[in-house]
Enzyme design. Sequence first.
Site, PDB file in Angstrom:
ATOM      1  CB  ALA A  13      -0.924  -0.016   1.216  1.00 58.91           C
ATOM      2  CD  GLU A 115      -5.310 -18.066  -2.958  1.00 61.60           C
ATOM      3  OE1 GLU A 115      -5.438 -17.814  -1.753  1.00 61.60           O
ATOM      4  OE2 GLU A 115      -4.663 -17.356  -3.739  1.00 61.60           O
ATOM      5  CG  HIS A 231      -5.072 -19.066   5.861  1.00 54.94           C
ATOM      6  ND1 HIS A 231      -4.982 -20.415   5.589  1.00 54.94           N
ATOM      7  CD2 HIS A 231      -4.847 -18.434   4.685  1.00 54.94           C
ATOM      8  CE1 HIS A 231      -4.722 -20.573   4.295  1.00 54.94           C
ATOM      9  NE2 HIS A 231      -4.641 -19.392   3.724  1.00 54.94           N
ATOM     10  NE  ARG A 278      -8.162 -17.538   3.003  1.00 55.79           N
ATOM     11  CZ  ARG A 278      -7.294 -16.675   2.537  1.00 55.79           C
ATOM     12  NH1 ARG A 278      -7.142 -15.506   3.121  1.00 55.79           N
ATOM     13  NH2 ARG A 278      -6.584 -16.971   1.491  1.00 55.79           N
ATOM     14  CG  HIS A 339      -4.443 -15.027   6.815  1.00 55.84           C
ATOM     15  ND1 HIS A 339      -3.105 -15.286   6.611  1.00 55.84           N
ATOM     16  CD2 HIS A 339      -4.955 -14.715   5.591  1.00 55.84           C
ATOM     17  CE1 HIS A 339      -2.816 -15.141   5.314  1.00 55.84           C
ATOM     18  NE2 HIS A 339      -3.913 -14.775   4.685  1.00 55.84           N
ATOM     19  NE  ARG A 374      -7.910 -10.933   2.863  1.00 55.03           N
ATOM     20  CZ  ARG A 374      -6.955 -11.702   2.347  1.00 55.03           C
ATOM     21  NH1 ARG A 374      -6.706 -11.687   1.061  1.00 55.03           N
ATOM     22  NH2 ARG A 374      -6.242 -12.474   3.133  1.00 55.03           N
TER      23      ARG A 374
HETATM   24  P1  FAD Z   1       2.046  -4.448   5.147  1.00 56.23           P
HETATM   25  O1  FAD Z   1       2.557  -5.110   3.950  1.00 56.23           O
HETATM   26  O2  FAD Z   1       1.885  -5.267   6.355  1.00 56.23           O
HETATM   27  O3  FAD Z   1       3.005  -3.232   5.501  1.00 56.23           O
HETATM   28  C1  FAD Z   1       2.822  -2.531   6.712  1.00 56.23           C
HETATM   29  C2  FAD Z   1       4.017  -1.652   6.944  1.00 56.23           C
HETATM   30  O4  FAD Z   1       3.763  -0.731   7.992  1.00 56.23           O
HETATM   31  C3  FAD Z   1       5.272  -2.391   7.367  1.00 56.23           C
HETATM   32  O5  FAD Z   1       6.349  -1.796   6.697  1.00 56.23           O
HETATM   33  C4  FAD Z   1       5.373  -2.106   8.856  1.00 56.23           C
HETATM   34  O6  FAD Z   1       6.669  -2.179   9.379  1.00 56.23           O
HETATM   35  C5  FAD Z   1       4.869  -0.684   8.867  1.00 56.23           C
HETATM   36  N1  FAD Z   1       4.401  -0.204  10.165  1.00 56.23           N
HETATM   37  C6  FAD Z   1       3.407  -0.707  10.926  1.00 56.23           C
HETATM   38  N2  FAD Z   1       3.269   0.046  12.030  1.00 56.23           N
HETATM   39  C7  FAD Z   1       4.176   1.045  11.964  1.00 56.23           C
HETATM   40  C8  FAD Z   1       4.537   2.131  12.818  1.00 56.23           C
HETATM   41  N3  FAD Z   1       3.946   2.362  13.991  1.00 56.23           N
HETATM   42  N4  FAD Z   1       5.538   2.959  12.417  1.00 56.23           N
HETATM   43  C9  FAD Z   1       6.195   2.742  11.258  1.00 56.23           C
HETATM   44  N5  FAD Z   1       5.911   1.730  10.431  1.00 56.23           N
HETATM   45  C10 FAD Z   1       4.903   0.892  10.775  1.00 56.23           C
HETATM   46  N6  FAD Z   1      -3.135 -11.249   0.404  1.00 56.23           N
HETATM   47  C11 FAD Z   1      -3.401 -11.512  -0.889  1.00 56.23           C
HETATM   48  O7  FAD Z   1      -4.104 -10.746  -1.560  1.00 56.23           O
HETATM   49  N7  FAD Z   1      -2.871 -12.610  -1.495  1.00 56.23           N
HETATM   50  C12 FAD Z   1      -2.084 -13.499  -0.825  1.00 56.23           C
HETATM   51  O8  FAD Z   1      -1.603 -14.456  -1.404  1.00 56.23           O
HETATM   52  C13 FAD Z   1      -1.820 -13.262   0.538  1.00 56.23           C
HETATM   53  N8  FAD Z   1      -1.085 -14.127   1.256  1.00 56.23           N
HETATM   54  C14 FAD Z   1      -0.754 -13.816   2.546  1.00 56.23           C
HETATM   55  C15 FAD Z   1       0.092 -14.664   3.255  1.00 56.23           C
HETATM   56  C16 FAD Z   1       0.527 -14.324   4.521  1.00 56.23           C
HETATM   57  C17 FAD Z   1       1.433 -15.242   5.277  1.00 56.23           C
HETATM   58  C18 FAD Z   1       0.079 -13.108   5.110  1.00 56.23           C
HETATM   59  C19 FAD Z   1       0.541 -12.709   6.472  1.00 56.23           C
HETATM   60  C20 FAD Z   1      -0.796 -12.287   4.426  1.00 56.23           C
HETATM   61  C21 FAD Z   1      -1.208 -12.634   3.145  1.00 56.23           C
HETATM   62  N9  FAD Z   1      -2.073 -11.808   2.422  1.00 56.23           N
HETATM   63  C22 FAD Z   1      -2.353 -12.094   1.122  1.00 56.23           C
HETATM   64  C23 FAD Z   1      -2.520 -10.531   2.976  1.00 56.23           C
HETATM   65  C24 FAD Z   1      -1.649  -9.415   2.402  1.00 56.23           C
HETATM   66  O9  FAD Z   1      -0.324  -9.855   2.301  1.00 56.23           O
HETATM   67  C25 FAD Z   1      -1.682  -8.176   3.273  1.00 56.23           C
HETATM   68  O10 FAD Z   1      -2.996  -7.854   3.607  1.00 56.23           O
HETATM   69  C26 FAD Z   1      -1.064  -6.992   2.526  1.00 56.23           C
HETATM   70  O11 FAD Z   1       0.219  -7.335   2.082  1.00 56.23           O
HETATM   71  C27 FAD Z   1      -0.996  -5.782   3.434  1.00 56.23           C
HETATM   72  O12 FAD Z   1      -0.248  -4.783   2.798  1.00 56.23           O
HETATM   73  P2  FAD Z   1      -0.083  -3.376   3.505  1.00 56.23           P
HETATM   74  O13 FAD Z   1       0.799  -2.575   2.628  1.00 56.23           O
HETATM   75  O14 FAD Z   1      -1.396  -2.851   3.882  1.00 56.23           O
HETATM   76  O15 FAD Z   1       0.665  -3.719   4.878  1.00 56.23           O
HETATM   77  C1  SIN Z   2      -2.853 -18.017   0.832  1.00 56.18           C
HETATM   78  O1  SIN Z   2      -1.946 -18.131   0.015  1.00 56.18           O
HETATM   79  O2  SIN Z   2      -3.510 -18.971   1.253  1.00 56.18           O
HETATM   80  C2  SIN Z   2      -3.192 -16.652   1.351  1.00 56.18           C
HETATM   81  C3  SIN Z   2      -3.978 -15.914   0.358  1.00 56.18           C
HETATM   82  C4  SIN Z   2      -4.647 -14.709   0.952  1.00 56.18           C
HETATM   83  O3  SIN Z   2      -4.543 -14.433   2.134  1.00 56.18           O
HETATM   84  O4  SIN Z   2      -5.324 -14.005   0.194  1.00 56.18           O
END
Ligand code: FAD
Ligand code: SIN
Length: 505
Positions: A13, A115, A231, A278, A339, A374
């Site tokens: 993001a 999925e 999950h 899920r 998850h 989701r």
């Molecule tokens: P993040 O990628 O979590 O980034 C958050 C950032 O904020 C990090 O850099 C963190 O250090 C920073 N931060 C937090 N608090 C602070 C603070 N107080 N000060 C400074 N920095 C801070 N989604 C899918 O669509 N497909 C998938 O296949 C999928 N697989 C997944 C598998 C796993 C194991 C996990 C955990 C999640 C998965 N998801 C998947 C969900 C998806 O990965 C996340 O929802 C998405 O990546 C979140 O992105 P983001 O940029 O919002 O947050």
């Molecule tokens: C997974 O690979 O099962 C995670 C996918 C997701 O969280 O969207």
Amino acid sequence: MHTDYLIIGSGIAGLTFAIKISAFFPDKTITIVTKSTAEETNTKYAQGGIAVVQNQTGDHFKKHIEDTLICGDGLCNQEVVEMVITQGPKRLQELIDWGAKFDMNSAGYLDLGREGGHSINRVVHHKDQTGFEIERAILAQANSRNNIQILDFHFALELILEKNQCFGAYVLNETTNEILTIQSDITLLATGGIGQVYGHTTNPAVATGDGIAMAKRAGATIKDMEFIQFHPTALYDKNATSTFLISEAIRGFGAYLRTKNGHRFMLDYDERADLASRDIVSQSIETELKKSGEACVYLDCTHLHPDNFIKHFPMIYRRCKDLGIAIEKDWIPVLPAQHYVCGGIAVDRNGETTIENLFACGESSRTGLHGANRLASNSLLEALVYADNIYNFLIKQTSKNSMHRKEFKTWKPIEECKIDPQYILNTKNALQHLMQNNVGIVRHEKDLLVAKSQLQSWKNEVVAMQKQHQITKDFYELKNMIAVGILIVDQSIARRENRGGFVKI
Ligand code: FAD
Ligand code: SIN
């Protein structure tokens, strides 16, 4: 310190927005603060991929929209669903243009996985390490832009506020313990998930819900926190210190869930069986485990072609092998783990929160896309689309992009008195235990009330402690996790109807 755009978080993001706005305004400064190394994010751990409609397979936006609405169990915002899904192909192409590589099939098209909850294969992926590849590519892009600076090991503590307007954030430099006053015209919360509130989670240690807690303290509207996604298939490993995900894409590839005695129980619960959404699979596993008293169920991959399995899921294959699980002949022990949080900081279509000049994007935001549950692989997509929406909104609102500068008071850290690290550790463990036991997949009103009272008492303790002690990242994370726990519990108590991932009896 002043910056034009302050972005808190370096996952999909935050980085996507940074890359876009930096290209449009090459003379403006963009500062990303991130509390660990820049790549340490939920994004990095994403396995399955991104759900994006590809025409060549007979897929259609209408089908993806329908799958998302069914999965959200009647609580999605249909307009948002339509907007996000129809933007998928363009946003994916941008990622590809920035250098992210996705698997291709022998016909030269993107290889598509499947999925739970999807009626067709539509998940674009990079083996079982899609997030790692995306984070690599977008971080390289961000690092190559002259007007983006990334401050790692900088922890955002609080937003700077005046009359419901955000002017930046107070940020702890974790190396020097200095508290910076970073003023900005626009602030974006892209702080990701909340998994550590539960402890048994697929999320990494950074996922402590800081952005949601910070926004709540600032008075922003927070919604849908009762919809915690569990999950179904985290690896069951008694000795592990963190929880490893076994991607749902493996069930999309043909694996079956079985009880210890071999029963394919998902056939009893849903006509989509192992590929039900899920919420349904996790709730069914919970029921089976309660019935049997066992600690886990099993994922059977023994009928799948091992070479194909290794080609698609090399990381999962290796992890299992290291633990002595040969997927060719052994079933993988699995159980549900926290998850994803479907709710978060309420935003409109432009990513605007209820506080002026404060935007939120990604997992910390609540857009209305997910409703009560989701759909798999819709999260990365949502982050890409909303980063683009915020960008498009801001480039048209030039007045928002140049704020009047003001003098804000600095935050003088207390140096003398350190908080006992054992207090933080013990309280965090107790909090995770409480959330796991009292606010899990199936909730009971009386357990929620017990949790509420305990959380409130911890909150009072930390508020009192903060007045007299030096602030550390660990202390603030604990404070934020308590705040997020309270939000989940309060919104669970308030909800009167079971939907999707929310079950209260
Ligand atoms: P993040 O990628 O979590 O980034 C958050 C950032 O904020 C990090 O850099 C963190 O250090 C920073 N931060 C937090 N608090 C602070 C603070 N107080 N000060 C400074 N920095 C801070 N989604 C899918 O669509 N497909 C998938 O296949 C999928 N697989 C997944 C598998 C796993 C194991 C996990 C955990 C999640 C998965 N998801 C998947 C969900 C998806 O990965 C996340 O929802 C998405 O990546 C979140 O992105 P983001 O940029 O919002 O947050
Ligand atoms: C997974 O690979 O099962 C995670 C996918 C997701 O969280 O969207």
